[in-house]
Write a protein that holds these residues in place. Structure first.
Motif, PDB file in Angstrom:
ATOM      1  N   GLN A 118       5.229  11.336 -11.188  1.00  0.00           N
ATOM      2  CA  GLN A 118       5.422  10.246 -10.226  1.00  0.00           C
ATOM      3  C   GLN A 118       4.163   9.387 -10.225  1.00  0.00           C
ATOM      4  OE1 GLN A 118       6.416  11.705  -6.286  1.00  0.00           O
ATOM      5  NE2 GLN A 118       8.551  12.024  -6.825  1.00  0.00           N
ATOM      6  N   ILE A 119       4.364   8.083 -10.096  1.00  0.00           N
ATOM      7  CA  ILE A 119       3.257   7.136  -9.943  1.00  0.00           C
ATOM      8  C   ILE A 119       3.554   6.317  -8.707  1.00  0.00           C
ATOM      9  CG2 ILE A 119       1.963   5.247 -11.008  1.00  0.00           C
ATOM     10  CD1 ILE A 119       3.033   6.194 -13.729  1.00  0.00           C
ATOM     11  N   TRP A 120       2.569   6.195  -7.823  1.00  0.00           N
ATOM     12  CA  TRP A 120       2.804   5.405  -6.624  1.00  0.00           C
ATOM     13  C   TRP A 120       1.496   4.797  -6.119  1.00  0.00           C
ATOM     14  CZ3 TRP A 120      -0.111   7.736  -2.882  1.00  0.00           C
ATOM     15  CH2 TRP A 120      -0.263   9.122  -2.925  1.00  0.00           C
ATOM     16  N   THR A 121       1.634   3.812  -5.255  1.00  0.00           N
ATOM     17  CA  THR A 121       0.470   3.093  -4.736  1.00  0.00           C
ATOM     18  C   THR A 121       0.388   3.234  -3.223  1.00  0.00           C
ATOM     19  OG1 THR A 121       1.744   1.044  -4.490  1.00  0.00           O
ATOM     20  CG2 THR A 121       0.575   1.375  -6.579  1.00  0.00           C
ATOM     21  N   GLN A 122      -0.811   3.021  -2.700  1.00  0.00           N
ATOM     22  CA  GLN A 122      -1.036   2.965  -1.251  1.00  0.00           C
ATOM     23  C   GLN A 122      -2.099   1.920  -0.994  1.00  0.00           C
ATOM     24  OE1 GLN A 122       0.219   3.845   1.565  1.00  0.00           O
ATOM     25  NE2 GLN A 122      -1.493   3.005   2.721  1.00  0.00           N
ATOM     26  N   GLY A 123      -1.685   0.741  -0.519  1.00  0.00           N
ATOM     27  CA  GLY A 123      -2.595  -0.387  -0.378  1.00  0.00           C
ATOM     28  C   GLY A 123      -3.356  -0.461   0.931  1.00  0.00           C
ATOM     29  N   GLN A 124      -2.698  -0.129   2.052  1.00  0.00           N
ATOM     30  CA  GLN A 124      -3.365  -0.274   3.342  1.00  0.00           C
ATOM     31  C   GLN A 124      -4.510   0.722   3.471  1.00  0.00           C
ATOM     32  OE1 GLN A 124      -1.071   0.437   6.972  1.00  0.00           O
ATOM     33  NE2 GLN A 124      -2.077  -1.327   7.876  1.00  0.00           N
ATOM     34  N   SER A 158       9.500  -1.840  -6.878  1.00  0.00           N
ATOM     35  CA  SER A 158       8.430  -2.699  -6.388  1.00  0.00           C
ATOM     36  C   SER A 158       8.971  -3.538  -5.236  1.00  0.00           C
ATOM     37  CB  SER A 158       7.881  -3.574  -7.525  1.00  0.00           C
ATOM     38  OG  SER A 158       6.702  -4.247  -7.093  1.00  0.00           O
ATOM     39  N   ASN A 159       8.224  -4.568  -4.850  1.00  0.00           N
ATOM     40  CA  ASN A 159       8.629  -5.409  -3.720  1.00  0.00           C
ATOM     41  C   ASN A 159       9.697  -6.413  -4.139  1.00  0.00           C
ATOM     42  OD1 ASN A 159       5.444  -5.052  -3.757  1.00  0.00           O
ATOM     43  ND2 ASN A 159       6.104  -4.893  -1.635  1.00  0.00           N
ATOM     44  N   GLY A 160      10.598  -6.702  -3.205  1.00  0.00           N
ATOM     45  CA  GLY A 160      11.573  -7.755  -3.430  1.00  0.00           C
ATOM     46  C   GLY A 160      12.794  -7.274  -4.173  1.00  0.00           C
ATOM     47  N   LYS A 161      13.568  -8.247  -4.658  1.00  0.00           N
ATOM     48  CA  LYS A 161      14.805  -7.935  -5.362  1.00  0.00           C
ATOM     49  C   LYS A 161      14.544  -7.703  -6.840  1.00  0.00           C
ATOM     50  CE  LYS A 161      18.800  -9.608  -2.831  1.00  0.00           C
ATOM     51  NZ  LYS A 161      20.031 -10.425  -2.926  1.00  0.00           N
ATOM     52  N   LEU A 162      15.264  -6.759  -7.407  1.00  0.00           N
ATOM     53  CA  LEU A 162      15.222  -6.553  -8.851  1.00  0.00           C
ATOM     54  C   LEU A 162      16.094  -7.625  -9.486  1.00  0.00           C
ATOM     55  CD1 LEU A 162      14.395  -4.834 -11.309  1.00  0.00           C
ATOM     56  CD2 LEU A 162      16.460  -3.455 -10.908  1.00  0.00           C
ATOM     57  N   LYS A 163      15.445  -8.576 -10.155  1.00  0.00           N
ATOM     58  CA  LYS A 163      16.201  -9.689 -10.757  1.00  0.00           C
ATOM     59  C   LYS A 163      16.873  -9.254 -12.048  1.00  0.00           C
ATOM     60  CE  LYS A 163      16.363 -12.891  -8.826  1.00  0.00           C
ATOM     61  NZ  LYS A 163      17.157 -13.189  -7.608  1.00  0.00           N
ATOM     62  N   MET A 190       3.479  -2.957  -3.614  1.00  0.00           N
ATOM     63  CA  MET A 190       3.703  -1.554  -3.953  1.00  0.00           C
ATOM     64  C   MET A 190       4.313  -1.385  -5.331  1.00  0.00           C
ATOM     65  SD  MET A 190       7.203  -0.732  -4.124  1.00  0.00           S
ATOM     66  CE  MET A 190       7.404   0.947  -3.580  1.00  0.00           C
ATOM     67  N   MET A 191       4.195  -0.150  -5.794  1.00  0.00           N
ATOM     68  CA  MET A 191       4.874   0.294  -6.998  1.00  0.00           C
ATOM     69  C   MET A 191       5.161   1.779  -6.829  1.00  0.00           C
ATOM     70  SD  MET A 191       3.615  -0.027 -10.961  1.00  0.00           S
ATOM     71  CE  MET A 191       1.967   0.595 -10.554  1.00  0.00           C
ATOM     72  N   ALA A 192       6.352   2.214  -7.227  1.00  0.00           N
ATOM     73  CA  ALA A 192       6.690   3.640  -7.209  1.00  0.00           C
ATOM     74  C   ALA A 192       7.542   3.938  -8.435  1.00  0.00           C
ATOM     75  CB  ALA A 192       7.434   4.019  -5.934  1.00  0.00           C
ATOM     76  N   ILE A 193       7.160   4.964  -9.162  1.00  0.00           N
ATOM     77  CA  ILE A 193       7.840   5.339 -10.394  1.00  0.00           C
ATOM     78  C   ILE A 193       8.140   6.835 -10.347  1.00  0.00           C
ATOM     79  CG2 ILE A 193       7.625   5.499 -12.910  1.00  0.00           C
ATOM     80  CD1 ILE A 193       5.659   3.135 -12.779  1.00  0.00           C
ATOM     81  N   GLY A 194       9.358   7.204 -10.689  1.00  0.00           N
ATOM     82  CA  GLY A 194       9.708   8.619 -10.706  1.00  0.00           C
ATOM     83  C   GLY A 194      11.138   8.825 -11.129  1.00  0.00           C
ATOM     84  N   TYR A 258      -0.097   9.581   3.754  1.00  0.00           N
ATOM     85  CA  TYR A 258       0.246   9.438   5.170  1.00  0.00           C
ATOM     86  C   TYR A 258       1.720   9.793   5.357  1.00  0.00           C
ATOM     87  CZ  TYR A 258      -3.951   6.591   4.560  1.00  0.00           C
ATOM     88  OH  TYR A 258      -5.199   6.152   4.209  1.00  0.00           O
ATOM     89  N   SER A 259       2.210   9.612   6.576  1.00  0.00           N
ATOM     90  CA  SER A 259       3.643   9.851   6.807  1.00  0.00           C
ATOM     91  C   SER A 259       4.482   8.813   6.076  1.00  0.00           C
ATOM     92  CB  SER A 259       3.946   9.811   8.307  1.00  0.00           C
ATOM     93  OG  SER A 259       3.316  10.880   8.972  1.00  0.00           O
ATOM     94  N   GLY A 260       4.050   7.555   6.147  1.00  0.00           N
ATOM     95  CA  GLY A 260       4.793   6.495   5.473  1.00  0.00           C
ATOM     96  C   GLY A 260       3.968   5.227   5.398  1.00  0.00           C
ATOM     97  N   MET A 261       4.413   4.299   4.571  1.00  0.00           N
ATOM     98  CA  MET A 261       3.734   3.008   4.420  1.00  0.00           C
ATOM     99  C   MET A 261       4.770   1.911   4.257  1.00  0.00           C
ATOM    100  SD  MET A 261       1.122   1.156   4.380  1.00  0.00           S
ATOM    101  CE  MET A 261       1.094  -0.618   4.104  1.00  0.00           C
ATOM    102  N   GLU A 262       4.622   0.874   5.081  1.00  0.00           N
ATOM    103  CA  GLU A 262       5.616  -0.180   5.242  1.00  0.00           C
ATOM    104  C   GLU A 262       5.486  -1.316   4.245  1.00  0.00           C
ATOM    105  OE1 GLU A 262       2.029  -1.350   7.776  1.00  0.00           O
ATOM    106  OE2 GLU A 262       3.070   0.502   7.263  1.00  0.00           O
ATOM    107  N   ASN A 263       5.269  -1.049   2.970  1.00  0.00           N
ATOM    108  CA  ASN A 263       5.184  -2.121   1.993  1.00  0.00           C
ATOM    109  C   ASN A 263       6.373  -3.075   2.161  1.00  0.00           C
ATOM    110  OD1 ASN A 263       3.039  -0.555   0.474  1.00  0.00           O
ATOM    111  ND2 ASN A 263       4.790   0.809   0.274  1.00  0.00           N
ATOM    112  N   THR A 264       6.137  -4.351   2.001  1.00  0.00           N
ATOM    113  CA  THR A 264       7.181  -5.332   2.267  1.00  0.00           C
ATOM    114  C   THR A 264       8.416  -5.051   1.422  1.00  0.00           C
ATOM    115  OG1 THR A 264       5.450  -6.952   2.700  1.00  0.00           O
ATOM    116  CG2 THR A 264       7.683  -7.785   2.439  1.00  0.00           C
ATOM    117  N   THR A 265       9.539  -4.896   2.069  1.00  0.00           N
ATOM    118  CA  THR A 265      10.868  -4.591   1.513  1.00  0.00           C
ATOM    119  C   THR A 265      10.991  -3.169   0.990  1.00  0.00           C
ATOM    120  OG1 THR A 265      10.571  -5.214  -0.840  1.00  0.00           O
ATOM    121  CG2 THR A 265      11.078  -6.998   0.716  1.00  0.00           C
TER     122      THR A 265
END
Length: 688
Positions: A118-124, A158-163, A190-194, A258-265
């Motif tokens: 798994q690959i993921w980000t945490q920006g805040q 990632s953020n937003g719609k998958l075009k 954000m980015m999350a891969i898995g 953390y418990s969670g992170m509210e990345n946009t969308t």
């Protein structure tokens, strides 16, 4: 010197923010799980509003090449903290392109290997600028569009719609193209891969909703995400402003910080909240789910200008999560949650003296006092006016940054409420207004009864006995019955046994769990009732009851172990690890398998498992055999983990062990067999 530098940097950025407006970014990025690095091509569109010497983009320890502005190669400076541009731009519209590479030490995390990757980000709090050249200042908002290249057998979010997503012609990779339409702060990228499984639906208003789980947890999707659409629909009604983005998705990842992170969308949350139908009775994602969704309005749509106003994000998200729970579970539940917050705040107020309107306030203050501030305000001006305030506030400042006065000005616009006095007492003073809080709680009949019961704690048992029977036989909300059980803890067994039987008979999980906790001695007459706790649909109750019964009734240890041998428990394997420990300690129980039991327990302490599993295993292994160098080696490895809670546990355990000369010698002997990071951490502990 450090403070002077920070002031200068902040002042410099404020000047840039006024003179340069970054509009959009298009980035094609490629994470490399072998190197634990990331590289990419980035295109920024920005507008120069006034004359400026240098434009900076935050970028931590990155390499840059092919830096061009408006199509022409330019000189640049790489400070190690920022990409600094000093030529080639003009007043008006500009385009910046460059390639980069980074090997982040934080913010971008690579967990596991091969199919388990798994690959993921945490920006805040960590800064997106460690993996993507961006802006650490929350006041710089722009539209982010990320394209991510990775192995086509994985799911990439990632953020937003998958075009669209395209198979790369030159390898087995794929590129996922995500697109946003509205601006946001960089910490929300954000980015999350898995290897995720997905379920898609739509909310009542038509917003696409995507929920993900690890493929192995596909059967837990209903229990994990229970009430998700109801929460979403409630927020749109209660807040009065439609969800401000085009899509909403949620994904759990292993060893999240953390418990969670509210990345946009696109919310990321901890794997710990992935539960089956039994785990759901002890621990749910509901509150975190609602909290992170509320942030899509409070924090993402509007963002606090600075840490001083952080409560405008966390206080609102915490309070609206409570309002969602009120909608789902009723007034008694809502007031009980507020009461528990008030208790924590009152206890903390003795040492936690930094007020809410201060960037150095504690998380407890930002979140829970922030929620109580809003509850008090809502009660004072009334729910309808409060709703109007919030709706106007959100619409006026949408996609902008706000401060506390912006919000209070909207309160003044709809009421005669004294906002200055409110601000002084609730926001600028430390401590907690417990008297005003209790006055509000007492408006609820259940809370009135509960507080009266708590006040009777010191009264003799005989005075309370009949009342206890009445409460246990009633349909009262469970905390009232739970409090009866806790007040029985110190009463002699012969006086309370009939009441304990009545409490067992309630069949309420939380009440029976309280019984499991208080009974440190069990008469033979109550043994069958206590043994029935092993059948409760609660992993917490099962854990407490199994440990207690094994200790108190040694003659039945094999019976209890046979009954529980297939238990696993939560994601942290609490029940399996307890079972293995007890099986190893039980004389003449499956002796031929004890080596296998120990090996399994030892395996749970290795990096092949999440930190929660490892910590449980290490705790029990150190109890069983603190001299096993395999255990000590795994403990040292834990000090290099990315999750601070786990590394703190490991360091504290090592410090305790180092108090003996024997363990000092053991750890010194381990040093040559450790990798460089492990050696560094262990040497620090040996030398401290």
């Amino acid at each position: 010197m450090r403070y002077i530098f920070l002031f200068f940097f902040s002042f410099s950025f404020a000047q840039q923010f006024q003179k340069v407006d970054f509009k959009t970014v298009h980035a094609i990025v490629a994470p490399n799980s072998i190197e634990k690095s990331i590289s990419g091509e980035v295109k920024y569109e920005f507008q120069v509003l006034a004359s400026i010497d240098t434009i900076a983009i935050d970028a931590i320890k990155m390499e840059f090449s092919n830096v061009k502005i408006n199509g022409k190669a330019v000189n640049f400076k790489n400070s190690g903290k920022a990409l600094q541009l000093f030529e080639g731009f003009k007043k008006g519209k500009n385009k910046l392109t460059f390639t980069y590479k980074a090997s982040p030490k934080q913010t971008l995390y690579f967990i596991g290997e091969a199919e388990n990757l798994q690959i993921w980000t945490q920006g805040q709090g960590k800064y997106t600028s460690h993996w993507l050249p961006s802006f650490d200042d929350v006041n710089e908002k722009l539209i982010f569009n990320l394209s991510i290249q990775f192995d086509s057998s994985f799911e990439v979010l990632s953020n937003g719609k998958l075009k669209n997503d395209n198979i790369n012609s030159n390898n087995n990779g794929k590129t996922w193209h995500y697109q946003m339409t509205q601006p946001m702060s960089s910490y929300l990228v954000m980015m999350a891969i898995g290897k995720f499984t997905k379920q898609a639906t739509k909310t009542k208003s038509g917003t696409p909703l995507e929920i993900y789980l690890d493929e192995k947890d596909a059967d837990k999707i209903e229990t994990t995400y229970k009430y998700t659409t109801q929460i979403f629909d409630f927020f749109e009604r209660e807040i009065g402003v439609k969800y401000p983005w085009e899509i909403y998705r949620q994904v759990p990842v292993r060893d999240f910080l953390y418990s969670g992170m509210e990345n946009t969308t696109s919310t990321i949350f901890a794997q710990d909240f992935v539960v089956d139908k039994i785990g759901f009775n002890d621990k749910t994602y509901i509150n975190v789910n609602a909290h992170e969704l509320a942030h899509q309005w409070f924090g993402n749509l509007i963002t606090a200008q600075s840490g001083k106003h952080h409560w405008l994000q966390e206080g609102f998200a915490t309070y609206y999560a409570l309002l969602a729970e009120k909608e789902l579970f009723g007034d008694d539940h809502f007031n009980w949650e507020l009461y528990e917050m008030a208790e924590r705040l009152q206890k903390a107020s003795k040492s936690d003296t930094i007020p809410l309107l201060n960037e150095k306030a504690s998380s407890l203050t930002f979140y829970q006092k922030g929620a109580w501030v809003l509850h008090f305000l809502r009660e004072q001006i009334g729910p309808e006016k409060f709703q109007k305030v919030v709706e106007t506030y959100l619409k006026k400042y949408r996609f902008k940054n706000v401060n506390t006065d912006d919000f209070l000005n909207e309160v003044k616009a709809v009421s005669t409420f004294d906002t200055e006095n409110f601000k002084r007492i609730w926001l600028e003073q430390s401590g907690f207004e417990v008297g005003q809080a209790l006055a509000l709680l007492r408006k609820n009949a259940f809370m009135q009864s509960y507080l009266e019961l708590v006040e009777k704690q010191s009264q003799p048992f005989e005075v309370k006995k009949d009342m206890f029977f009445t409460i246990l036989n009633s349909t009262a909300f469970y905390p009232l019955k739970e409090e009866v059980v806790y007040q029985l803890a110190e009463v002699p067994m012969e006086e309370k046994e009939s009441l304990l039987r009545q409490a067992f008979a309630t069949q309420q999980i939380k009440v029976r769990q309280a019984l499991a906790r208080i009974l440190v001695e069990i008469p033979a007459s109550l043994q069958p009732e206590y043994e029935s706790l092993l059948l409760d649909e609660s992993y917490i109750t099962k854990e407490i009851a199994l440990a207690t019964l094994w200790k108190l009734f040694p003659e039945k240890q094999p019976v209890y172990l046979n009954q529980s041998k297939d238990w696993a428990g939560f994601n942290d394997k609490n029940l399996r690890i307890l079972w293995l420990t007890l099986a190893l300690m039980t004389e003449n129980y499956e002796n031929a398998k004890k080596v296998n039991f120990y090996d399994e327990l030892l395996a749970y302490s290795t990096p092949n498992y999440e930190s929660g599993v490892r910590q449980n295993a290490l705790t029990n292994l150190l109890f069983l055999n603190p001299n096993d160098q395999n255990i000590l080696k795994n403990l040292v490895n834990a000090t290099t983990h990315h999750k601070w809670q786990f590394t703190l546990f490991a360091r504290n355990q090592i410090r305790e062990l180092l108090k003996t000369e024997r363990h000092k010698k053991y750890f010194q002997e381990l040093l040559p067999s450790l990798n460089a990071a492990e050696q560094t951490q262990l040497r620090r502990l040996l030398e401290s």
